[in-house]
Design a protein around this motif. Structure first.
Motif, PDB file in Angstrom:
ATOM      1  N   SER A   7       8.120   0.195  -2.582  1.00  0.00           N
ATOM      2  CA  SER A   7       6.896  -0.406  -2.055  1.00  0.00           C
ATOM      3  C   SER A   7       6.904  -1.901  -2.340  1.00  0.00           C
ATOM      4  O   SER A   7       7.179  -2.330  -3.457  1.00  0.00           O
ATOM      5  CB  SER A   7       5.660   0.258  -2.674  1.00  0.00           C
ATOM      6  OG  SER A   7       5.627   0.072  -4.080  1.00  0.00           O
ATOM      7  N   ASP A  37      -2.586   2.653  -1.351  1.00  0.00           N
ATOM      8  CA  ASP A  37      -2.725   1.389  -0.628  1.00  0.00           C
ATOM      9  C   ASP A  37      -4.162   0.880  -0.718  1.00  0.00           C
ATOM     10  O   ASP A  37      -4.948   1.035   0.218  1.00  0.00           O
ATOM     11  CB  ASP A  37      -2.307   1.592   0.829  1.00  0.00           C
ATOM     12  CG  ASP A  37      -1.929   0.282   1.516  1.00  0.00           C
ATOM     13  OD1 ASP A  37      -1.302  -0.572   0.871  1.00  0.00           O
ATOM     14  OD2 ASP A  37      -2.268   0.120   2.698  1.00  0.00           O
ATOM     15  N   PRO A  58       0.818  -2.176  -1.252  1.00  0.00           N
ATOM     16  CA  PRO A  58       1.164  -0.787  -1.578  1.00  0.00           C
ATOM     17  C   PRO A  58       1.782  -0.669  -2.968  1.00  0.00           C
ATOM     18  O   PRO A  58       2.500  -1.553  -3.417  1.00  0.00           O
ATOM     19  CB  PRO A  58       2.181  -0.417  -0.487  1.00  0.00           C
ATOM     20  CG  PRO A  58       2.817  -1.727  -0.118  1.00  0.00           C
ATOM     21  CD  PRO A  58       1.697  -2.724  -0.203  1.00  0.00           C
ATOM     22  N   ARG A  82      -4.274   7.839   7.550  1.00  0.00           N
ATOM     23  CA  ARG A  82      -4.762   7.180   6.338  1.00  0.00           C
ATOM     24  C   ARG A  82      -5.914   8.011   5.784  1.00  0.00           C
ATOM     25  O   ARG A  82      -6.814   8.388   6.532  1.00  0.00           O
ATOM     26  CB  ARG A  82      -5.232   5.752   6.642  1.00  0.00           C
ATOM     27  CG  ARG A  82      -4.137   4.856   7.224  1.00  0.00           C
ATOM     28  CD  ARG A  82      -4.711   3.510   7.678  1.00  0.00           C
ATOM     29  NE  ARG A  82      -3.714   2.697   8.355  1.00  0.00           N
ATOM     30  CZ  ARG A  82      -2.993   1.739   7.771  1.00  0.00           C
ATOM     31  NH1 ARG A  82      -3.178   1.485   6.476  1.00  0.00           N
ATOM     32  NH2 ARG A  82      -2.122   1.024   8.454  1.00  0.00           N
ATOM     33  N   VAL A 107      -1.982   6.198   2.341  1.00  0.00           N
ATOM     34  CA  VAL A 107      -1.318   6.159   3.640  1.00  0.00           C
ATOM     35  C   VAL A 107      -0.253   7.255   3.683  1.00  0.00           C
ATOM     36  O   VAL A 107       0.547   7.390   2.754  1.00  0.00           O
ATOM     37  CB  VAL A 107      -0.669   4.786   3.877  1.00  0.00           C
ATOM     38  CG1 VAL A 107       0.129   4.781   5.176  1.00  0.00           C
ATOM     39  CG2 VAL A 107      -1.741   3.695   3.914  1.00  0.00           C
ATOM     40  N   LEU A 156       0.876  -2.662   5.511  1.00  0.00           N
ATOM     41  CA  LEU A 156       0.157  -2.080   4.384  1.00  0.00           C
ATOM     42  C   LEU A 156      -0.547  -3.171   3.578  1.00  0.00           C
ATOM     43  O   LEU A 156      -0.296  -4.359   3.748  1.00  0.00           O
ATOM     44  CB  LEU A 156       1.118  -1.294   3.500  1.00  0.00           C
ATOM     45  CG  LEU A 156       1.902  -0.170   4.212  1.00  0.00           C
ATOM     46  CD1 LEU A 156       2.844   0.515   3.248  1.00  0.00           C
ATOM     47  CD2 LEU A 156       0.959   0.830   4.844  1.00  0.00           C
TER      48      LEU A 156
END
Length: 272
Positions: free
Chosen positions: A50, A100, A86, A117, A105, A83
């Motif tokens: 992420s 997120d 994240p 989501r 998500v 995003l």
């Protein structure tokens, strides 16, 4: 004789302690846009990372999920985009769940696209994710001191009043939770026991498989916690100004994957 036995015991204790260490295997290019969490995908033999790529708590749409191979090569630095800062991730049934900010998500792994989501009421600081039995998702809310549970797409409050909550880990019917200093364990979200106390608050938490745990702190320290609560330092990269955020772990190969946040890389270590 007593002195000899004491020396032998100390020697065995030292040898046992020396066995727990991290040996660096590789480091990715330092081009990852603020990597916060690493998650191995054993089916695809890759790593998901992420990327915040902005303010740590900024709802700016700059965040993304990257893919790396198991040697640290960046395969795709923008596999899924759009995003908001994240952080933690969990994988179940071909879906990648990502914390997120105020929602979880859900990404279809095969399509590489956001499927849906799941908003969490009043949440603005979702942080780590773990997935328990039957695909139940647990997500920590660091700003509000809570842990939420998602089952069949519905989110409910699971724990409240937690100071400095971050890393979460589901093992069987037990949930481990990193707070300001303590690692807590619960089976019902109400009664908790302390399984270890760290000098600093935990970020990532991973199971060794024998009841022991590895935890990381954002500041740059990785700890080993035995099942009887003994805490020792595996890694300290604070002098190198490298963070150790939400770690990932390959239990089969005993490899710890460390996202270095502002140092913009992922580092792999062999657990010895």
């Amino acid at each position: 004789m007593k002195q000899l036995m004491l020396l032998l015991a100390l020697g065995l204790y030292t040898a046992a302690g020396a066995q727990r260490s991290l040996e660096k295997l590789w480091e990715s290019d330092t081009t990852l846009a603020v990597p916060e969490s690493v998650l191995p995908d054993p089916q695809k033999n890759i790593l998901y990372v992420s990327l915040i790529d902005g303010e740590p708590w900024g709802a700016d749409g700059k965040g993304a999920i990257a893919q790396l191979d198991k040697s640290g090569k960046i395969l795709n630095a923008a596999w899924v985009t759009g995003l908001h800062a994240p952080k933690g991730m969990g994988l179940h049934g071909g879906k990648l769940y990502v914390a997120d900010m105020g929602e979880v998500v859900v990404i279809d792994v095969q399509k590489g696209a956001i499927e849906k989501r799941i908003p969490i009421t009043d949440a603005t600081g979702l942080n780590d994710i773990t997935i328990g039995n039957g695909g139940t998702v647990y997500v920590s809310d660091s700003r509000n001191g809570k842990v939420h549970r998602i089952s069949n797409g519905n989110a409910t409050l699971y724990m409240d009043g937690l100071k400095g909550v971050n890393g979460v880990l589901a093992v069987g019917n037990e949930l481990y939770v990193c707070t300001s200093n303590d690692v807590l364990k619960t089976t019902d979200g109400k009664q908790t026991t302390v399984v270890g106390t760290m000098p600093m608050g935990g970020d990532g938490i991973e199971p060794i498989g024998n009841g022991d745990l590895i935890t990381s702190t954002w500041s740059g320290v990785v700890y080993y916690i035995t099942k009887d609560g003994q805490v020792s330092t595996l890694l300290d990269t604070r002098e190198q100004k490298k963070n150790t955020a939400d770690i990932g772990y390959d239990a089969q190969k005993r490899i710890v994957y460390v996202p270095t946040f502002f140092a913009k890389s992922v580092v792999a270590y062999q657990l010895k």
